[in-house]
Each structure stands twice: as structure tokens, then as C-alpha cells.
Scaffold this active site. Sequence first.
Site, mmCIF file in Angstrom:
data_model
loop_
_atom_site.group_PDB
_atom_site.id
_atom_site.type_symbol
_atom_site.label_atom_id
_atom_site.label_comp_id
_atom_site.label_asym_id
_atom_site.label_seq_id
_atom_site.Cartn_x
_atom_site.Cartn_y
_atom_site.Cartn_z
ATOM 1 N N HIS A 261 0.847 -1.192 0.000
ATOM 2 C CA HIS A 261 0.000 0.000 0.000
ATOM 3 C C HIS A 261 0.877 1.235 0.000
ATOM 4 O O HIS A 261 1.958 1.234 0.573
ATOM 5 C CB HIS A 261 -0.919 0.016 1.235
ATOM 6 N N ASP A 312 -7.990 -5.440 -0.480
ATOM 7 C CA ASP A 312 -8.423 -6.284 -1.589
ATOM 8 C C ASP A 312 -8.112 -7.766 -1.392
ATOM 9 O O ASP A 312 -8.557 -8.596 -2.185
ATOM 10 C CB ASP A 312 -7.774 -5.800 -2.899
HETATM 11 N N1 CMC Z 1 3.920 -7.548 -4.646
HETATM 12 C C1 CMC Z 1 5.271 -7.589 -4.677
HETATM 13 N N2 CMC Z 1 6.038 -6.552 -4.345
HETATM 14 C C2 CMC Z 1 5.439 -5.422 -3.954
HETATM 15 C C3 CMC Z 1 4.046 -5.301 -3.893
HETATM 16 C C4 CMC Z 1 3.290 -6.421 -4.259
HETATM 17 N N3 CMC Z 1 1.952 -6.379 -4.219
HETATM 18 N N4 CMC Z 1 3.707 -4.071 -3.479
HETATM 19 C C5 CMC Z 1 4.854 -3.414 -3.283
HETATM 20 N N5 CMC Z 1 5.898 -4.234 -3.572
HETATM 21 C C6 CMC Z 1 7.327 -3.913 -3.458
HETATM 22 C C7 CMC Z 1 7.824 -3.305 -4.765
HETATM 23 O O1 CMC Z 1 8.359 -4.262 -5.615
HETATM 24 C C8 CMC Z 1 8.864 -2.333 -4.259
HETATM 25 O O2 CMC Z 1 10.027 -3.060 -3.943
HETATM 26 P P1 CMC Z 1 11.486 -2.480 -4.319
HETATM 27 O O3 CMC Z 1 11.604 -1.203 -3.534
HETATM 28 O O4 CMC Z 1 12.411 -3.573 -3.916
HETATM 29 O O5 CMC Z 1 11.438 -2.227 -5.806
HETATM 30 C C9 CMC Z 1 8.302 -1.826 -2.932
HETATM 31 O O6 CMC Z 1 7.449 -2.874 -2.468
HETATM 32 C C10 CMC Z 1 7.526 -0.532 -3.050
HETATM 33 O O7 CMC Z 1 6.543 -0.685 -4.079
HETATM 34 P P2 CMC Z 1 5.954 0.502 -4.942
HETATM 35 O O8 CMC Z 1 5.357 -0.032 -6.196
HETATM 36 O O9 CMC Z 1 6.959 1.597 -5.102
HETATM 37 O O10 CMC Z 1 4.807 1.039 -4.012
HETATM 38 P P3 CMC Z 1 3.640 1.998 -4.444
HETATM 39 O O11 CMC Z 1 3.335 2.796 -3.252
HETATM 40 O O12 CMC Z 1 3.970 2.749 -5.697
HETATM 41 O O13 CMC Z 1 2.470 0.997 -4.841
HETATM 42 C C11 CMC Z 1 0.646 -0.441 -4.720
HETATM 43 C C12 CMC Z 1 1.402 0.694 -4.027
HETATM 44 C C13 CMC Z 1 -0.656 -0.693 -3.973
HETATM 45 C C14 CMC Z 1 0.317 -0.026 -6.160
HETATM 46 C C15 CMC Z 1 1.532 -1.705 -4.734
HETATM 47 O O14 CMC Z 1 1.755 -2.132 -3.403
HETATM 48 C C16 CMC Z 1 0.923 -2.828 -5.563
HETATM 49 O O15 CMC Z 1 1.156 -2.906 -6.781
HETATM 50 N N6 CMC Z 1 0.120 -3.745 -4.927
HETATM 51 C C17 CMC Z 1 -0.589 -4.758 -5.659
HETATM 52 C C18 CMC Z 1 -1.909 -4.207 -6.198
HETATM 53 C C19 CMC Z 1 -2.934 -4.015 -5.101
HETATM 54 O O16 CMC Z 1 -3.130 -4.883 -4.265
HETATM 55 N N7 CMC Z 1 -3.622 -2.872 -5.172
HETATM 56 C C20 CMC Z 1 -4.661 -2.542 -4.203
HETATM 57 C C21 CMC Z 1 -4.229 -1.409 -3.345
HETATM 58 S S1 CMC Z 1 -5.231 -1.161 -1.880
HETATM 59 C C22 CMC Z 1 -6.854 -0.901 -2.377
HETATM 60 C C23 CMC Z 1 -7.036 0.058 -3.478
HETATM 61 O O17 CMC Z 1 -6.507 1.161 -3.455
HETATM 62 O O18 CMC Z 1 -7.775 -0.269 -4.388
#
Ligand code: CMC
Length: 375
Positions: A261, A312
Site C-alpha cells: 500500500h 483487496d
Molecule cells: N507484490 C510484490 N512486491 C510489492 C508489492 C506487491 N503487491 N507491493 C509493493 N511491492 C514492493 C515493490 O516491488 C517495491 O520493492 P522495491 O523497492 O524492492 O522495488 C516496494 O514494495 C515498493 O513498491 P511501490 O510499487 O513503489 O509502491 P507503491 O506505493 O507505488 O504501490 C501499490 C502501491 C498498492 C500499487 C503496490 O503495493 C501494488 O502494486 N500492490 C498490488 C496491487 C494491489 O493490491 N492494489 C490494491 C491497493 S489497496 C486498495 C485500493 O486502493 O484499491
Amino acid sequence: MSTVGKAGLEDVVVSTSEICFIDGREGKLLYRGFDVDDLAEHSTFEETVFLLWQGHLPSKKELADHQKALATNRKISPKVLAALRLLPKKTTPMEVLRTGVSMLSSYDPDAADNSHEASVRKATRLTAQMPTLVAAWERIRRGKPPIAPNPRLSLAANFLYMMTGKKPSELEARTFDIALILHADHEFNASTFAARVTAATLSDMHSAVVSGIGALKGPLHGGANEQVMLMVEKIKNPLDAESFVRKNLADKGFRIMGFGHRVYRVEDPRAKHLRRLAFEVGKQRGDTSKAEMINTIARVVTEVKKIYPNVDLFSGAAYASMSLPTDQFTPIFAMSRVAGWAAHVLEQHSNNRLIRPRSEYTGAMRASYVPLDRR
Ligand code: CMC
């Protein structure tokens, strides 16, 4: 020296708001000062909607009036239903919802009125009518006639009734009601921000909600709940869940849906409620295998990556236990989040300024135009 902040507007505070508070370190979520844990235990979706829009808990009379307005505005024009029947059956429910909400504005008597009172009436109709749209498409794509809404049922129970033709058990109706409460708002998430940007041009409630639906659809946002269940269906055998996760997480670019998140650094406070409900509904139906598999996935992902479940992860297991189709999970999210989008549109309109940020230009300068026949 670049003036661009962190990518994705991370940590950028774009406005003040009195609607929703998140403490990402403590895992706290408040709507108008009320902890969602308390709302999940004591409130109903209808009451939570009132709270988000009006800023206070309703009196008995206010709640009765509000419930009545939400219950008696559920019907949608037969012309909208006829238009839905023209869509190819393969159209996804989220695409249908986006199109359907846009059509609803053509039949809304307040469409051209952007006053606060008219916007509340439009928000009421949208919150009442989106479940009818979602359920109608489910029936139409299966070649069955849509089921008329029952105004004596709560919004949650009526939706399940319109989807299946059967009145849900008390546990199912309450589970669904709590899921709606938990999804109703979440500060400046992507879809709410999209809705506010649209509202800030002094555009109308329906347009802002369509913007919200478009943003919610993506798999990094609301589309994640559907992706979680597709993963569970792919794994099939619960005994394979741990090895599936370990194998895939070894690939650095792999994203496992339902985890991570932008704001929470601990488990999303909504996840524990949905975990409990997924098990409870599964138990009543005699099958907790999906909830158990997701629990295993959660344990392994947190151990390996130190990232935690978000809202989710478990919602899909609860919905699947009620036999709701996987591709309806994100429209269900929208049926709840419309309450938050509307609250934010009302707040934006109450003290509006156009939202118009800048970009730092990194493209070419002084390019000289070459006529087409000399290129
Ligand atoms: N699976 C694997 N690695 C992850 C995940 C994941 N779901 N989420 C974050 N990471 C890792 C990512 O690889 C990165 O690692 P590194 O720094 O080594 O490259 C680190 O954690 C930070 O990730 P980020 O993409 O920079 O984080 P963000 O704040 O841009 O993204 C997010 C937030 C929700 C898009 C992301 O966690 C994600 O893609 N999650 C999966 C999709 C998901 O479940 N979305 C629902 C979000 S909550 C409800 C909603 O808003 O709808």
C-alpha cells in the site's frame, strides 16, 4: 535541478479535507473522526453514507429519511436497461458500470443543477442505482430478466437478492454490509483524486463518478480484488499456495495482488474484518478453502517481502463464498466507494479551486518544422 517530487505524487499533500484520516504507521482509518473498526461493528452502510456526506451521525428521523431515499430511488429507467441489452455479452461488468452511470445522468432530473442540494440528490440516486445496474447486467449477460429492487431490504441485502433471486442469509447480508462500510472511503486514493479533479472543473456529480470508476478499474487500485481471486483459481490446490508464492516472489518484478500500500506500513485495518468475514461466510457455506489459501499466501508474502495485506486480499474470498462472480468484485467496490467519491465532490464544490498542477518539461526545444513533403 529538478523540482519534481517523488514519482506518483507520493507523500504530496494536495488539499485539506475533513472526510477521512489514515495513519499508515499505526494502521488506523477514520471516517469523519469515527474509527472504521467501530463503524464495522455498529453501523450500517446507509448510516455510514449519511456520516460521510453530512459529517455527523444521523438522528433516528434523519436516518429513516435517508434510508427511505436510498431505498425508493433504486429503480433505473427501462430505457437504460434496454441500452444495456445492446452491449456485447463479453463487455466486462466494470465497463458496463462506467457506461451505465454515464447513461443514468440522461435520466436524472437534476442533471443540469450543480447546487449542493441537487448534488446530494444525485449522489443519493447514484448510490441507490449503481447496485441495480450491476445486478441487471449480471442477469442480462446470463440471458435472464433483471430482478426489480425490493425497497424493504437494506441496500446490501437487496443487491444480493437482485444478483441471485434469493434473499441472502442474515450473515451474508451483514457481511456484505460491512464490506460496503469498509470500502466507502479512503482519503485521496487514485479514484477519489480523479473524481475531485473532475469536480474541480465545476463538472457534475455523474461525470466525477465516471472518472472515479475509470480510475478504480485498474489492477493497481480496485481491480486488485478480482486479480487475487484469479490467482487463487490458478493455484487450485491449497497445498500448492506456499510454493506458488515463494517461486513467483523470487522474480523481482512480480506483483502479488492484495498486498502492499502507498500509505500503510502495517496491515490495512480493513483486512482483519474481511479475513474474519471470509471465514465466517465460508463456514456457513461449508467451504473455507479459499479463505485458508489466502491466509497461507498472506503468511508467506509477509514473511518473504515484509509487505502486508490490503483491503483487496480477503474481500474476494468473502464475495466468492456468496457465489458472486469474480469480475463483479470491482463493480461491488465501486458501489461502495461512490459514497466517498460523492462526499469528496461535495467538499470540493463547497470550496473550489481548479486543480491544475504543472509538469517539468524534459522534451525537445526549438524543433524546426519541416513541411510534410520534405520529411
Ligand atoms: N507484490 C510484490 N512486491 C510489492 C508489492 C506487491 N503487491 N507491493 C509493493 N511491492 C514492493 C515493490 O516491488 C517495491 O520493492 P522495491 O523497492 O524492492 O522495488 C516496494 O514494495 C515498493 O513498491 P511501490 O510499487 O513503489 O509502491 P507503491 O506505493 O507505488 O504501490 C501499490 C502501491 C498498492 C500499487 C503496490 O503495493 C501494488 O502494486 N500492490 C498490488 C496491487 C494491489 O493490491 N492494489 C490494491 C491497493 S489497496 C486498495 C485500493 O486502493 O484499491
